[in-house]
Design a protein around this motif. Structure first.
Motif, mmCIF file in Angstrom:
data_model
loop_
_atom_site.group_PDB
_atom_site.id
_atom_site.type_symbol
_atom_site.label_atom_id
_atom_site.label_comp_id
_atom_site.label_asym_id
_atom_site.label_seq_id
_atom_site.Cartn_x
_atom_site.Cartn_y
_atom_site.Cartn_z
ATOM 1 N N ASP A 1 0.862 -1.190 0.000
ATOM 2 C CA ASP A 1 0.000 0.000 0.000
ATOM 3 C C ASP A 1 0.892 1.233 0.000
ATOM 4 N N ASP A 2 0.831 2.020 -1.084
ATOM 5 C CA ASP A 2 1.681 3.205 -1.205
ATOM 6 C C ASP A 2 1.536 4.142 -0.014
ATOM 7 N N GLN A 3 0.342 4.170 0.602
ATOM 8 C CA GLN A 3 0.087 5.113 1.691
ATOM 9 C C GLN A 3 0.211 4.466 3.070
ATOM 10 N N ASN A 4 0.582 3.197 3.109
ATOM 11 C CA ASN A 4 0.801 2.499 4.387
ATOM 12 C C ASN A 4 -0.417 2.527 5.308
ATOM 13 N N ARG A 5 -1.597 2.466 4.705
ATOM 14 C CA ARG A 5 -2.822 2.455 5.517
ATOM 15 C C ARG A 5 -3.122 1.063 6.056
ATOM 16 N N VAL A 6 -2.646 0.056 5.351
ATOM 17 C CA VAL A 6 -2.730 -1.329 5.814
ATOM 18 C C VAL A 6 -1.324 -1.921 5.737
ATOM 19 N N ASN A 7 -1.089 -2.987 6.480
ATOM 20 C CA ASN A 7 0.232 -3.615 6.514
ATOM 21 C C ASN A 7 0.158 -5.040 5.993
ATOM 22 N N LEU A 8 1.290 -5.503 5.466
ATOM 23 C CA LEU A 8 1.361 -6.859 4.947
ATOM 24 C C LEU A 8 2.499 -7.615 5.611
ATOM 25 N N PHE A 9 2.180 -8.818 6.085
ATOM 26 C CA PHE A 9 3.153 -9.668 6.734
ATOM 27 C C PHE A 9 3.034 -11.076 6.156
ATOM 28 N N ALA A 10 4.075 -11.860 6.333
ATOM 29 C CA ALA A 10 3.995 -13.266 5.948
ATOM 30 C C ALA A 10 2.959 -13.955 6.837
ATOM 31 N N HIS A 11 2.022 -14.677 6.208
ATOM 32 C CA HIS A 11 1.041 -15.430 6.981
ATOM 33 C C HIS A 11 1.709 -16.713 7.495
ATOM 34 N N VAL A 12 1.026 -17.427 8.362
ATOM 35 C CA VAL A 12 1.624 -18.594 9.003
ATOM 36 C C VAL A 12 2.009 -19.687 8.006
ATOM 37 N N ASN A 13 1.319 -19.744 6.859
ATOM 38 C CA ASN A 13 1.613 -20.783 5.871
ATOM 39 C C ASN A 13 2.359 -20.239 4.658
ATOM 40 N N HIS A 14 3.023 -19.102 4.814
ATOM 41 C CA HIS A 14 3.796 -18.516 3.710
ATOM 42 C C HIS A 14 5.030 -19.346 3.407
ATOM 43 N N THR A 15 5.278 -19.566 2.122
ATOM 44 C CA THR A 15 6.537 -20.144 1.666
ATOM 45 C C THR A 15 6.968 -19.385 0.414
ATOM 46 N N PRO A 16 8.256 -19.388 0.085
ATOM 47 C CA PRO A 16 8.698 -18.720 -1.145
ATOM 48 C C PRO A 16 8.025 -19.288 -2.391
ATOM 49 N N GLU A 17 7.761 -20.589 -2.374
ATOM 50 C CA GLU A 17 7.152 -21.232 -3.539
ATOM 51 C C GLU A 17 5.658 -20.976 -3.634
ATOM 52 N N ASP A 18 5.018 -20.761 -2.514
ATOM 53 C CA ASP A 18 3.566 -20.591 -2.469
ATOM 54 C C ASP A 18 3.248 -19.438 -1.516
ATOM 55 N N PRO A 19 3.408 -18.186 -1.979
ATOM 56 C CA PRO A 19 3.278 -17.038 -1.074
ATOM 57 C C PRO A 19 1.891 -16.948 -0.436
ATOM 58 N N ARG A 20 1.885 -16.632 0.833
ATOM 59 C CA ARG A 20 0.649 -16.342 1.557
ATOM 60 C C ARG A 20 0.932 -15.144 2.462
ATOM 61 N N LEU A 21 0.271 -14.049 2.160
ATOM 62 C CA LEU A 21 0.459 -12.823 2.923
ATOM 63 C C LEU A 21 -0.784 -12.513 3.727
ATOM 64 N N GLY A 22 -0.578 -12.015 4.930
ATOM 65 C CA GLY A 22 -1.680 -11.513 5.733
ATOM 66 C C GLY A 22 -1.734 -10.003 5.599
ATOM 67 N N MET A 23 -2.834 -9.494 5.021
ATOM 68 C CA MET A 23 -3.028 -8.043 4.916
ATOM 69 C C MET A 23 -3.841 -7.596 6.127
ATOM 70 N N LEU A 24 -3.271 -6.691 6.900
ATOM 71 C CA LEU A 24 -3.836 -6.348 8.207
ATOM 72 C C LEU A 24 -4.339 -4.912 8.234
ATOM 73 N N LEU A 25 -5.606 -4.772 8.579
ATOM 74 C CA LEU A 25 -6.233 -3.472 8.830
ATOM 75 C C LEU A 25 -6.632 -3.414 10.296
ATOM 76 N N CYS A 26 -6.326 -2.295 10.944
ATOM 77 C CA CYS A 26 -6.737 -2.116 12.341
ATOM 78 C C CYS A 26 -7.423 -0.765 12.504
ATOM 79 N N ILE A 27 -8.607 -0.772 13.093
ATOM 80 C CA ILE A 27 -9.336 0.438 13.461
ATOM 81 C C ILE A 27 -9.300 0.557 14.977
ATOM 82 N N ASN A 28 -8.721 1.635 15.490
ATOM 83 C CA ASN A 28 -8.535 1.763 16.944
ATOM 84 C C ASN A 28 -9.845 1.879 17.712
#
Length: 498
Positions: free
Chosen positions: A278-305
């Protein structure tokens, strides 16, 4: 055969003992019974003593073993969920050098901003998938500058879950998802980020060994086994940050699947199968628990306080006689969709990342003294919270998240029919509600890592669905009209901030 899971939170440490064959929780408990101590030496700071996590975890372990009455030999694997983004530092004797700088501490914001400018867009967007922000690496940079005598003694740096695993096993380890949540993982090179380490001047020797998220990572040491009341050698087979673990607990592993919570804050965590940012860094992306280089799985995280905190605030202010949340929900349900023109921005809990770290404050708009009652306000609060989460979901969709399923725990604001129905209607997909906890999910994650389950589908085959909230298709136009009015209010408020 049993699986043991721990969830190391900010307020308490929770433990669950799960029967591996049935998926049924044999015992659960949490410590301390009152909120765990957190210190704030200065405004915006937040620290906890890691020893408190360990002491409370040991008490929780003792309690559930006593309650269940099982033989310790029956515990086959241990899983750990933990509060994300914290920093723990130990010396060569594995002694903690200072209190942990935890997730909600904001002292390192300027360090992350400076790093983003120095590293440039290509590194941040395409390699790290995030701005360095106020995450673990930036917290360590703050220590390096302000507490050089402590920094000089560092043997290893860890996340909270890594520290707990170290106390259990004597091994200092971390995972790719853990490194990614600290903004230390290069997704292009699939290695610890050389640029981040060089920019901040960190020696790679202080980083833990990297182990797979699901694996027999290490066995309990003699000391760890004694403290937990378990057999020496019992393997730690899983660890993950709390939001990724919450997704796991809800069997959210595949692209398009979304996990949501609506407690004090509101979270949407969606799984993608490609690298993005996200160019504006409004949401964050992290490797999900089942991420591998061969089969990417990213967790896109949104948090509203300001979600459950907003609902709690309105309860306190306009229900002084002690009306329950159930009664508040009944009152709100007597009001038509759109709250007869009242719109509320629920951003009264500080700066919001989804708004570009701007702070609007909570805003009440459209109130007519001759028309509106507190029931209107109660409904408008719930709608405003959903609209804020939908606003974030729209951003996530623009970044490539194609929502197929939303799953949530049957708790907090998802206990409200208005909340769930409004969310399902605007998202356009059913919301499945489940009975689960982070500690139970960590236990089942350990079952996957130990090979007791062949895959997540087997691990969560007996996950109990409590309800399904279907979109209100017949009234979709009314929900959409109220949401668009809310978006117009937000746009006007944001323009005035410039």
């Amino acid at each position: 055969m049993y699986l043991l899971g721990f969830d190391v939170g900010t307020s308490s440490v929770k433990a669950s003992l799960i029967n591996a064959a049935t998926g049924v929780c044999a015992a659960s408990d949490y410590f301390p019974k009152q909120e765990m101590r957190m210190t704030a030496v200065k405004p915006g700071w937040a620290e906890q003593d890691p020893e408190l996590w360990w002491q409370n975890l040991c008490m929780a372990s003792a309690s559930i073993l006593a309650t269940s009455g099982i033989d310790r030999e029956q515990v086959r694997a241990i899983g750990i969920s933990y509060q994300m983004h914290g920093l723990v530092m130990v010396d060569k004797h594995y002694k903690v050098l200072r209190p942990s700088i935890i997730w909600c501490d904001s002292r390192a914001v300027s360090y992350g901003d400076a790093a983003a400018k120095a590293l440039g867009r290509d590194i941040c967007d395409n390699h790290l998938l995030n701005s360095p922000g106020n995450f673990t690496a930036s917290k360590l940079a703050w220590v390096k500058e302000h507490e050089p005598e402590i920094y000089a003694k560092i043997y290893k740096v860890m996340l909270p879950g890594d520290y707990i695993a170290m106390r259990m096993t004597g091994e200092v380890q971390t995972t790719i998802p853990g490194l990614s949540e600290g903004i230390l993982w290069d997704f292009k090179r699939e290695s610890i980020s050389r640029e981040m380490m060089e920019y901040y001047g960190f020696d790679k020797a202080i980083m833990p060994d990297v182990v797979p998220t699901f694996s027999k990572q290490a066995g309990l040491s003699a000391d760890g086994a004694f403290a937990l009341g378990l057999k020496q050698g019992t393997p730690v087979c899983y660890r993950a940050g709390d939001q990724a673990n919450n997704a796991l607990s809800l069997n959210v592993f595949k692209p398009g699947e979304v996990a949501s919570t609506a407690g004090t804050s509101g979270v949407i965590y969606g799984v993608l199968d490609k690298l993005t940012h996200d160019d504006q860094n409004r949401v964050n992306l992290f490797a999900h628990v089942n991420h591998t280089p061969e089969d990417p799985r990213l967790g896109m995280l949104l948090c509203i306080n300001g979600t459950g905190s907003m609902n709690a605030w309105i309860k306190k202010q306009i229900s002084p006689e002690g009306i329950s949340y159930d009664v508040m929900n009944m009152m709100a349900d007597s009001i038509p969709i759109g709250s007869s023109g009242v719109s509320i921005l629920p951003f009264g809990n500080g700066a919001e990342r989804v708004l570009g770290n701007r702070e609007t404050g909570a805003v009440f708009n459209g109130i007519n003294f001759n028309v509106h009652t507190r029931a209107h306000l109660l409904r408008a609060v719930q709608e405003g919270i959903v609209f804020a989460m939908k606003y974030g979901l729209d951003i996530m969709s623009d970044l490539g998240l194609k929502v197929s399923t939303i799953r949530a725990g049957a708790a907090n604001m998802y206990r409200s029919e208005i909340f769930g129905r409004t969310m399902a209607s605007l998202a356009g997909v059913p919301i499945e509600l489940y009975e689960t906890t982070g500690a139970a999910g960590a236990a089942q994650g350990a079952g996957i890592g130990a090979g007791i389950y062949s895959d997540p589908d087997e691990a969560f085959a007996k996950l109990q669905k409590m309800d399904t909230i279907e979109p209100d298709i017949a009234n979709f136009a009314e929900y959409q009209e109220a949401y668009e009015r809310w978006r117009e209010l937000l746009s006007a408020v944001l323009r005035n901030l410039k």
